[in-house]
Scaffold this active site. Structure first.
Site, PDB file in Angstrom:
ATOM      1  N   ASN B 109       9.350  22.692 -11.757  1.00 30.62           N
ATOM      2  CA  ASN B 109       8.397  21.867 -10.848  1.00 30.62           C
ATOM      3  C   ASN B 109       8.878  20.900  -9.735  1.00 30.62           C
ATOM      4  OD1 ASN B 109       5.684  22.703 -12.083  1.00 30.62           O
ATOM      5  ND2 ASN B 109       6.988  22.060 -13.813  1.00 30.62           N
ATOM      6  N   LEU B 110      10.001  21.532  -8.876  1.00 32.40           N
ATOM      7  CA  LEU B 110      10.506  20.571  -7.920  1.00 32.40           C
ATOM      8  C   LEU B 110       9.677  20.138  -6.986  1.00 32.40           C
ATOM      9  CD1 LEU B 110      13.731  22.805  -7.203  1.00 32.40           C
ATOM     10  CD2 LEU B 110      13.535  20.878  -8.712  1.00 32.40           C
ATOM     11  N   LYS B 111       8.671  20.341  -6.858  1.00 33.93           N
ATOM     12  CA  LYS B 111       7.663  19.727  -5.624  1.00 33.93           C
ATOM     13  C   LYS B 111       6.516  18.874  -6.587  1.00 33.93           C
ATOM     14  CE  LYS B 111       8.771  22.636  -1.822  1.00 33.93           C
ATOM     15  NZ  LYS B 111       8.404  23.631  -0.971  1.00 33.93           N
ATOM     16  N   SER B 112       6.501  18.423  -7.606  1.00 33.84           N
ATOM     17  CA  SER B 112       5.742  17.673  -8.204  1.00 33.84           C
ATOM     18  C   SER B 112       6.201  16.402  -8.218  1.00 33.84           C
ATOM     19  CB  SER B 112       5.592  18.002  -9.717  1.00 33.84           C
ATOM     20  OG  SER B 112       4.945  16.802 -10.513  1.00 33.84           O
TER      21      SER B 112
END
Lengths: 310, 352
Positions: B109-112
């Site tokens: 979940n790198l974009k959370s």
């Protein structure tokens, strides 16, 4: 954008009342939450849990949505809202979306400025500290970053410049960019419109165009009174290439469409209508207020009805 | 806790005997939700029990299991993250183990925002950043321009402020730029490391640092002249060190011309012994470069505008006109604006 005229009065009333049910009060003051997912005791406007808190970005959204729905704002707890703004500001001038969180940056700061602007009341926040935070987000490229020392980006540059544009006139005159800063920012924004991507805008140096930046960068140029630097036809060509066969607009060609990119694209076209379209009617969108990110009529309504009285 | 405790076969919480003492609370979505969200049965079941434990103020190991499960379904649910964190603190849980668990969740979940914020809170408690820069470097391998990852790296560096940690940064940046010289996030990080994060040991002589930065950036421009990231960095260095743009005229000029006009152009047939002067300070564009480079023409225009006077105005105006008409016509409106400015310099009024 005018589509609200196509809805019926009953729906509009239902929507208004749902949004008002998200206005909650507590020790941090009053604001709106995103939804009732943590509403423990049901549909009261009392916040009964430490985890059911008002959210700054949702509050900005709720106020503008109610203005779009032409609400009278008689239910707005203005003094509670001012208290909430105060509770959301951190000592460095930034704002956290939820009071008590340290997850703070320039996006909730923009929302706080928008709310103060609509209230015409800045007493809840430390304006000087906030302005100095904006200045700390300025980068060597001329754009602004989400928090100090990060990379310049279109969305956060919008937040920075729009926030400054929303300040009361008396303060604004003392916070104008220096001639060098302005020149550098205009250059950065102009370079974001990308000829190799059919004339769409990108959000960061050496990335590819994305339809939402047609608004973030385009509106920022307008907020700097420099809308004449945009090539509206190239912008429209790119957006048109992002359209999905069965409706909606995507971030880039051959991507799935979504409401955010559809709205952002239309908002950009409202600011920059293409020239020489055979059937002008097809392109008539309501005029935008580029700093509040709403149609001018909605922005006027919001300023008139939300304004703290006295 | 270092490994996930989500059971492989899903059993609804409503059917679990060990959860029978919790009263689930359904989302009270009243009459007409504005935008009804069609939650999956699993999500609905789990969040009903989440509301139940929040209502009861329960802090327990099973709350950690429950929040981990909801996060796996919706990694952006900030209240669930918040409740998980305060539960960890209340239970005096092993935060190092939590960090390990987060390694897996972050990678997915790198974009959370929440994933990274939770790590910040954990490291703030742990007061140790051991292995953290390596973890971030691995995450950057996956997504080299991820805004949250870079922000988190800068936070770790500033928060722990350890000379050894800072010392590896230029190496990482150069590794990333070797792979992609247009990685603006890496350039931006370089600016932070070199100019905006204080002066560290070995970097006290700012003139040497400036020379090193200019030489590196010129080298990168010679590899890929049409790279705005490198030109922007170059401009940033000049501005920061109050160096006039004109100091780089000799370097920039060959990039603003078409190939046939470059004197001293290195071809296999000509080398130093044949009398061609190689200026090491001003590397030339490669033969395959697409020239002239609009960013170089713009730079020359700015040099002349900076020089000022009648000649400066005239030359700057000619360069801007060539961009508007020939080399970058899509930005015609901008270049014409610059041309007008160069001819009659006056401060622009601005509303912001």
């Amino acid at each position: 954008m005018g589509a609200i005229d196509k809805t019926n009065t009953t729906d509009r009333e239902t929507w208004r009342s749902w949004i008002w049910r998200q206005q909650i009060s507590g020790e941090f003051g009053t604001g709106f939450r995103g939804g009732p997912s943590l509403s423990i005791m049901g549909d009261t406007s009392q916040s009964l849990s430490d985890y059911d808190l008002p959210h700054l970005i949702m509050t900005y959204t709720a106020l503008l949505s109610l203005a779009i729905l032409r609400d009278g704002f008689s239910q707005l707890d203005r003094s509670g809202l001012i208290k909430f703004l105060h509770a959301s500001q951190l000592p460095d001038g930034s704002f956290s979306p939820v009071p008590g969180s340290t997850e703070a940056d320039i996006r909730p700061l923009y929302c706080a400025f928008s709310i103060c602007h609509m209230l015409n009341d800045w007493s809840g926040i430390d304006v000087r500290a906030a302005i100095s935070y904006i200045q700390r987000c300025r980068t060597y490229e001329g754009g602004y970053s989400q928090s100090p020392d990060q990379e310049a980006s279109g969305g956060t540059t919008y937040c920075a410049i729009a926030a400054l544009a929303l300040l009361p006139l008396a303060i604004r005159s003392t916070t104008a960019l220096t001639p060098f800063e302005l020149k550098q920012t205009l250059r950065w924004l102009a370079l974001m419109q990308e000829p190799t991507d059919a004339g769409g805008f990108k959000g960061r140096t050496e990335k590819t165009a994305d339809a939402c930046y047609s608004f973030w960068c385009g509106a920022t140029l307008e907020n700097l009174n420099a809308g004449h630097l945009v090539d509206p036809d190239a912008n429209a060509r790119f957006i048109s290439s992002c359209q999905f066969k069965y409706g909606g607009i995507a971030k880039a060609p051959n991507h799935p469409p979504d409401p955010l990119h559809t709205y952002m694209s239309l908002a950009s076209l409202a600011i920059y209508p293409p020239t020489g379209v055979a059937e002008p009617d097809a392109w008539v969108l309501q005029k935008m207020d580029p700093a509040l990110n709403a149609s001018r009529d909605t922005a006027e309504w919001a300023r008139e009805k939300i304004r703290a009285t006295e | 806790m270092s490994t996930s405790r989500i059971p492989e076969t899903y059993i609804p919480y409503a059917e679990r005997p060990d959860w029978a003492d919790v009263t689930p609370i359904p989302q009270h979505d009243s009459l007409d939700p504005l935008v009804p969200i069609h939650y999956t049965p699993e999500y609905k079941d789990a969040t009903d029990y989440f509301r139940g434990v929040v209502q009861a103020g329960e802090r327990s190991e099973r709350v950690l299991d429950l929040t981990e499960y909801i996060i796996s379904l919706n990694p952006s649910h900030y209240s669930v993250w918040q409740y998980r964190y305060s539960t960890l603190i209340a239970l005096k849980s092993d935060l190092a183990a939590e960090l390990k668990l987060m390694n897996t969740i972050a990678a997915e979940n790198l974009k959370s925002y929440q994933v990274w914020h939770h790590r910040r809170l954990l490291l703030t408690q742990l007061r140790s950043a051991e292995g953290e820069l390596d973890f971030i470097a691995a995450a950057l391998e996956e997504d080299k321009k991820n805004y949250h990852t870079w922000a988190y790296r800068q936070w770790v560096l500033a928060e722990f402020n350890d000379d050894e940690m800072w010392a590896g940064e230029l190496g990482l940046i150069e590794k990333l730029l070797d792979k992609d010289v247009r990685n603006n996030s890496a350039w931006s990080h370089r600016f932070f490391i070199v100019w905006d994060s204080g002066i560290r040991k070995g970097e006290e002589d700012r003139e040497t640092v400036t020379r090193r930065e200019l030489a590196y950036t010129k080298e990168m421009i010679s590899l890929a002249p049409n790279n705005a990231s490198a030109w922007n960095y170059l401009r940033g260095v000049l501005e920061r060190t109050a160096t006039p743009l004109s100091s780089l005229e000799a370097f920039v000029a060959p990039y603003a011309r078409a190939h046939s006009h470059i004197s001293g152009f290195i071809t296999p047939a000509s080398n130093e012994t044949e009398g061609v002067f190689i200026d090491l300070e001003n590397p030339l564009p490669s033969e395959s470069a697409s020239l002239p480079c609009p960013l170089a023409i713009e730079f020359l225009a700015d040099i002349w505008e900076e020089k000022g006077g009648e000649e400066g105005a005239k030359k700057a105006s000619e360069y801007f006109a060539s961009l508007a008409e020939k080399y970058d016509p899509m930005r015609k409106r901008y270049w014409e604006f610059r041309q007008k400015e160069a001819q009659a310099p006056h401060p622009v009024t601005v509303s912001a």
